[in-house]
Design a protein around this motif. Structure first.
Motif, PDB file in Angstrom:
ATOM      1  N   ASN A  36     -13.521 -21.674 -13.773  1.00  0.00           N
ATOM      2  CA  ASN A  36     -13.641 -20.227 -13.913  1.00  0.00           C
ATOM      3  C   ASN A  36     -13.627 -19.516 -12.561  1.00  0.00           C
ATOM      4  N   LYS A  37     -14.418 -19.997 -11.610  1.00  0.00           N
ATOM      5  CA  LYS A  37     -14.633 -19.267 -10.367  1.00  0.00           C
ATOM      6  C   LYS A  37     -13.651 -19.625  -9.260  1.00  0.00           C
ATOM      7  N   LYS A  38     -13.156 -20.858  -9.266  1.00  0.00           N
ATOM      8  CA  LYS A  38     -12.277 -21.299  -8.184  1.00  0.00           C
ATOM      9  C   LYS A  38     -10.810 -21.373  -8.599  1.00  0.00           C
ATOM     10  N   LEU A  39     -10.584 -21.641  -9.884  1.00  0.00           N
ATOM     11  CA  LEU A  39      -9.205 -21.725 -10.366  1.00  0.00           C
ATOM     12  C   LEU A  39      -8.822 -20.479 -11.159  1.00  0.00           C
ATOM     13  N   PHE A  40      -9.775 -19.569 -11.338  1.00  0.00           N
ATOM     14  CA  PHE A  40      -9.526 -18.231 -11.890  1.00  0.00           C
ATOM     15  C   PHE A  40      -9.060 -18.247 -13.349  1.00  0.00           C
ATOM     16  N   PHE A  41      -9.589 -19.174 -14.130  1.00  0.00           N
ATOM     17  CA  PHE A  41      -9.372 -19.162 -15.573  1.00  0.00           C
ATOM     18  C   PHE A  41     -10.456 -18.304 -16.226  1.00  0.00           C
ATOM     19  N   LYS A  42     -10.049 -17.330 -17.006  1.00  0.00           N
ATOM     20  CA  LYS A  42     -11.022 -16.549 -17.756  1.00  0.00           C
ATOM     21  C   LYS A  42     -11.776 -17.454 -18.727  1.00  0.00           C
ATOM     22  N   LYS A  43     -12.940 -17.001 -19.158  1.00  0.00           N
ATOM     23  CA  LYS A  43     -13.725 -17.783 -20.114  1.00  0.00           C
ATOM     24  C   LYS A  43     -12.956 -18.022 -21.407  1.00  0.00           C
ATOM     25  N   SER A  44     -12.206 -17.020 -21.840  1.00  0.00           N
ATOM     26  CA  SER A  44     -11.423 -17.192 -23.058  1.00  0.00           C
ATOM     27  C   SER A  44     -10.283 -18.184 -22.835  1.00  0.00           C
ATOM     28  N   ASP A  45      -9.716 -18.219 -21.627  1.00  0.00           N
ATOM     29  CA  ASP A  45      -8.672 -19.194 -21.312  1.00  0.00           C
ATOM     30  C   ASP A  45      -9.236 -20.609 -21.313  1.00  0.00           C
ATOM     31  N   ILE A  46     -10.426 -20.755 -20.772  1.00  0.00           N
ATOM     32  CA  ILE A  46     -11.077 -22.074 -20.775  1.00  0.00           C
ATOM     33  C   ILE A  46     -11.330 -22.522 -22.203  1.00  0.00           C
ATOM     34  N   LYS A  47     -11.827 -21.623 -23.005  1.00  0.00           N
ATOM     35  CA  LYS A  47     -12.123 -21.952 -24.399  1.00  0.00           C
ATOM     36  C   LYS A  47     -10.865 -22.340 -25.170  1.00  0.00           C
ATOM     37  N   ASP A  48      -9.778 -21.607 -24.944  1.00  0.00           N
ATOM     38  CA  ASP A  48      -8.577 -21.774 -25.762  1.00  0.00           C
ATOM     39  C   ASP A  48      -7.547 -22.747 -25.193  1.00  0.00           C
ATOM     40  N   HIS A  49      -7.526 -22.900 -23.839  1.00  0.00           N
ATOM     41  CA  HIS A  49      -6.372 -23.578 -23.248  1.00  0.00           C
ATOM     42  C   HIS A  49      -6.705 -24.696 -22.261  1.00  0.00           C
ATOM     43  N   ILE A  50      -7.964 -25.011 -22.045  1.00  0.00           N
ATOM     44  CA  ILE A  50      -8.293 -25.984 -21.003  1.00  0.00           C
ATOM     45  C   ILE A  50      -7.638 -27.333 -21.257  1.00  0.00           C
ATOM     46  N   GLU A  51      -7.516 -27.733 -22.530  1.00  0.00           N
ATOM     47  CA  GLU A  51      -6.951 -29.043 -22.856  1.00  0.00           C
ATOM     48  C   GLU A  51      -5.446 -29.101 -22.598  1.00  0.00           C
ATOM     49  N   SER A  52      -4.807 -27.954 -22.424  1.00  0.00           N
ATOM     50  CA  SER A  52      -3.374 -27.948 -22.119  1.00  0.00           C
ATOM     51  C   SER A  52      -3.098 -28.326 -20.662  1.00  0.00           C
ATOM     52  N   PHE A  53      -4.109 -28.219 -19.803  1.00  0.00           N
ATOM     53  CA  PHE A  53      -3.892 -28.437 -18.374  1.00  0.00           C
ATOM     54  C   PHE A  53      -4.744 -29.553 -17.777  1.00  0.00           C
ATOM     55  N   PHE A  54      -5.860 -29.882 -18.411  1.00  0.00           N
ATOM     56  CA  PHE A  54      -6.804 -30.804 -17.794  1.00  0.00           C
ATOM     57  C   PHE A  54      -7.168 -31.957 -18.736  1.00  0.00           C
ATOM     58  N   ASN A  55      -7.375 -33.126 -18.135  1.00  0.00           N
ATOM     59  CA  ASN A  55      -8.011 -34.242 -18.821  1.00  0.00           C
ATOM     60  C   ASN A  55      -9.494 -34.219 -18.472  1.00  0.00           C
ATOM     61  N   SER A  56     -10.340 -34.568 -19.414  1.00  0.00           N
ATOM     62  CA  SER A  56     -11.783 -34.471 -19.186  1.00  0.00           C
ATOM     63  C   SER A  56     -12.445 -35.842 -19.178  1.00  0.00           C
ATOM     64  N   GLY A 180     -10.501  -9.823 -16.983  1.00  0.00           N
ATOM     65  CA  GLY A 180     -11.494  -9.133 -17.787  1.00  0.00           C
ATOM     66  C   GLY A 180     -12.877  -9.747 -17.803  1.00  0.00           C
ATOM     67  N   ASP A 181     -13.042 -10.932 -17.216  1.00  0.00           N
ATOM     68  CA  ASP A 181     -14.373 -11.536 -17.219  1.00  0.00           C
ATOM     69  C   ASP A 181     -15.389 -10.677 -16.471  1.00  0.00           C
ATOM     70  N   ILE A 182     -14.920  -9.831 -15.548  1.00  0.00           N
ATOM     71  CA  ILE A 182     -15.872  -9.042 -14.765  1.00  0.00           C
ATOM     72  C   ILE A 182     -16.524  -7.943 -15.592  1.00  0.00           C
ATOM     73  N   ASN A 183     -15.929  -7.593 -16.749  1.00  0.00           N
ATOM     74  CA  ASN A 183     -16.572  -6.583 -17.609  1.00  0.00           C
ATOM     75  C   ASN A 183     -17.016  -7.160 -18.946  1.00  0.00           C
TER      76      ASN A 183
END
Length: 303
Positions: A36-56, A180-183
């Protein structure tokens, strides 16, 4: 093309630009907070799309090898065209201004179309130098992911114009922003006038990941982006307004709330600015409410 496809494209370009700016940052694993803070993914992007880019693994996330491979291809194309950058920019500028002057008169000519065919090749090369982040709706309208068929993407005056504006007018969407995470979930207020009671009431509002939350008196409702719950006039914000018999332009308010939500979600709009724009909508409601009372026939006595 669906919104998701366009959004995934922009997130990929955002990650690429992070790698350009921060070196080997994508070689390391990251926490959700860091994404969120260093790679600039919004919270909604993390929720919806994190698995498209990252292995956990163990609540840490490492970028997928196939994404890194795509970035290697981007780097190669950058190296291929960056040495020609200044010359390509000047050709783009000259060609764009020529085509623009024709389009201003709303009379596209065969000569203009021929110039577009030549310019798309120039634009395609510059695209790999700049790799702009464009609004999702722009990509949806084109029906093409730019990196998949770059020349075809720029086979139109408006996409050439978008690239021109990125290069010469600094019009690219910021990549190093959580938008939009800032608001998101910031406490906001809007004042709504009630003719029934003859005074203003203050509604508490928050923009949520899915829409809006409105609170007033005993009401506490989570709504969709247009202020409804089930797309009816009998729920959400509109149920609160109906409680005090407040008159308002229903379709207009729904459209305004939906539009404001999208703008606030996709830009670095401050909470203060969001609150001002919410009050703009409330002022519209207030104007209709006051006009309805003042213009009712004298014998009606509804208000």
């Amino acid at each position: 093309m669906e919104y998701k496809e366009a959004r995934l494209r922009n997130l990929k370009i955002k990650l690429y630009k992070v790698s350009l700016s921060k070196g080997k940052v994508l070689e390391h694993s990251h926490s959700i907070e860091a994404i969120n803070k260093k790679l600039f993914f919004k919270k909604s992007d993390i929720k919806d799309h994190i698995e498209s880019f990252f292995n956990s693994s163990n609540e840490k996330y490492l970028i997928k090898p196939e994404i890194k491979k795509e970035f290697d291809n981007y780097f190669e194309k950058y190296d291929q065209y960056s040495s020609e950058q200044e010359e390509l920019k000047m050709i783009l500028k000259t060609n764009y201004e020529y085509i623009r002057d024709i389009y201003i008169n709303l009379k596209p000519t065969e000569e203009a179309n021929e110039k577009i065919q030549k310019t798309k090749e120039i634009a395609a090369k510059l695209h790999w130098v700049y790799l702009p982040i464009y609004p999702e709706q722009t990509i949806i309208n084109s029906g093409i992911i730019p990196e998949e068929n770059t020349e075809e993407y720029y086979e139109h005056f408006h996409t050439i114009e978008d690239l021109y504006r990125v290069i010469y007018e600094n019009a690219e969407i910021e990549w190093n922003s959580i938008e939009g995470d800032i608001n998101l979930n910031s406490p906001l207020k809007m004042r709504v006038f009630s003719s029934r009671w003859g005074h203003y009431d203050t509604y508490s509002v928050k923009r949520t990941m899915k829409g809006w939350n409105f609170k007033h008196l005993s009401y506490d409702v989570d709504c969709s982006k247009d202020g409804t719950i089930n797309s009816t006039k009998e729920d959400g914000l509109y149920n609160i307004l109906a409680h005090d018999s407040i008159q308002y332009p229903y379709d207009g308010v729904r459209y305004a709330l939906r539009t404001l939500w999208k703008i606030a979600d996709s830009t670095s709009m401050s909470s203060k600015e969001l609150e001002i724009k919410l009050q703009d909508i409330a002022d519209w409601i207030n104007a209709v409410e006051k006009a309805t009372k003042s213009n009712q026939p004298n014998w009606v006595g509804y208000y």
